[in-house]
Enzyme design. Structure first.
Site, PDB file in Angstrom:
ATOM      1  N   ASP A  83      17.123  55.567 -19.669  1.00 16.42           N
ATOM      2  CA  ASP A  83      16.964  55.545 -18.074  1.00 16.42           C
ATOM      3  C   ASP A  83      17.904  54.266 -17.689  1.00 16.42           C
ATOM      4  O   ASP A  83      18.061  53.274 -18.388  1.00 16.42           O
ATOM      5  CB  ASP A  83      15.547  55.045 -17.770  1.00 16.42           C
ATOM      6  CG  ASP A  83      15.026  55.628 -16.524  1.00 16.42           C
ATOM      7  OD1 ASP A  83      15.432  56.422 -15.981  1.00 16.42           O
ATOM      8  OD2 ASP A  83      14.566  54.912 -15.789  1.00 16.42           O
TER       9      ASP A  83
ATOM     10  N   ASP B 145      29.332  56.196  -8.755  1.00 14.26           N
ATOM     11  CA  ASP B 145      30.676  55.747  -9.268  1.00 14.26           C
ATOM     12  C   ASP B 145      31.351  55.332  -8.135  1.00 14.26           C
ATOM     13  O   ASP B 145      32.158  54.416  -8.146  1.00 14.26           O
ATOM     14  CB  ASP B 145      31.124  56.856 -10.181  1.00 14.26           C
ATOM     15  CG  ASP B 145      30.487  56.741 -11.514  1.00 14.26           C
ATOM     16  OD1 ASP B 145      29.881  55.869 -11.787  1.00 14.26           O
ATOM     17  OD2 ASP B 145      30.746  57.815 -12.294  1.00 14.26           O
TER      18      ASP B 145
ATOM     19  N   ARG C 218      25.853  52.492 -20.241  1.00 17.60           N
ATOM     20  CA  ARG C 218      25.661  53.745 -21.100  1.00 17.60           C
ATOM     21  C   ARG C 218      26.255  53.649 -22.495  1.00 17.60           C
ATOM     22  O   ARG C 218      25.645  53.506 -23.560  1.00 17.60           O
ATOM     23  CB  ARG C 218      25.689  55.150 -20.609  1.00 17.60           C
ATOM     24  CG  ARG C 218      24.713  55.958 -21.241  1.00 17.60           C
ATOM     25  CD  ARG C 218      24.449  57.010 -20.577  1.00 17.60           C
ATOM     26  NE  ARG C 218      25.464  57.387 -19.402  1.00 17.60           N
ATOM     27  CZ  ARG C 218      25.397  57.281 -18.080  1.00 17.60           C
ATOM     28  NH1 ARG C 218      24.012  56.735 -17.891  1.00 17.60           N
ATOM     29  NH2 ARG C 218      26.358  57.308 -17.367  1.00 17.60           N
TER      30      ARG C 218
END
Ligand code: IMP
Length: 193
Positions: free
Chosen positions: A68, A151, A177
């Protein structure tokens, strides 16, 4: 050994499979015929990652990890955080989310922000959490065409361009990530399989 990654997001699967290569096979929800909506009702990233991983472990009895991610903006008390996908209301409307974020920050001097990813891994009887963070700031307007989500408005520390301008190659090296997945991979490499 097979481990389920509790996602059907093709980009995430590809990114993770590139990092976790070798003796571990990563399988998607589709590949285990899990087509239901897994609840994401916790109020923290850790809570949601654990909910998803536990759901698969309990229902399918398979080792599993889930992630998450949230964008945490300092001047907004770490909002949108766990609510990043649905900040402007409807889930996954990135344009509306960025519009709301830029408007909330109009009169704020402090534009510091970070992306934070939490991965929950449940393997046999162990539960582990891995965290990845990329620090940066929110630009004053959207820039760039690559990537997804926030982004175009996120400028990572040490750069002058947004994630959407920098593109996947650079992003995948420095992202939240990527850091969390590398930590997961380091742990998996310590297991005697
Ligand atoms: P998820 O937990 O990966 O689904 O991320 C939740 C939300 O955070 C997404 O819907 C996006 O709005 C945002 N998000 C997550 N990762 C990124 C990223 O790498 N770039 C931009 N936005 C992201």
């Amino acid at each position: 050994m097979k481990i389920v990654f509790a996602t059907n997001n093709k980009h995430k699967l590809e990114e993770v499979r590139k990092i976790v290569a070798g003796k571990i096979e990563i399988v998607s929800l589709e590949e285990i015929s899990c087509f239901e909506d897994i609840p994401e009702t916790a109020d923290t990233l850790e809570g949601n990652a654990l909910l998803k991983a536990n759901y698969i472990k309990n229902k399918f009895g398979l080792n599993c990890f889930a992630d998450d991610t949230g964008l945490e903006v300092e001047a907004l008390n770490n909002a949108p955080g766990v609510f990043s996908a649905r900040y402007a209301g409807t889930a996954h409307d990135s344009e509306a989310n960025m519009k709301k974020l830029l408007s909330e920050l109009t009169d704020k001097e402090n534009r510091k922000a970070r992306f934070r990813t939490v991965i929950a891994l449940i393997i046999e009887n162990d539960t582990l959490l891995f965290e990845g963070i990329v620090n940066g700031s929110i630009g004053t307007e959207k820039k760039g065409e690559n990537g997804f989500g926030y982004d175009p408005v996120f400028i990572p520390e040490g750069y002058t361009q947004s994630f959407a301008e920098l593109g996947d190659e650079i992003k995948n090296k420095i992202s939240h990530r990527a850091e969390a997945v590398h930590k997961l991979n380091d742990y998996l490499n310590t297991l005697k399989l």
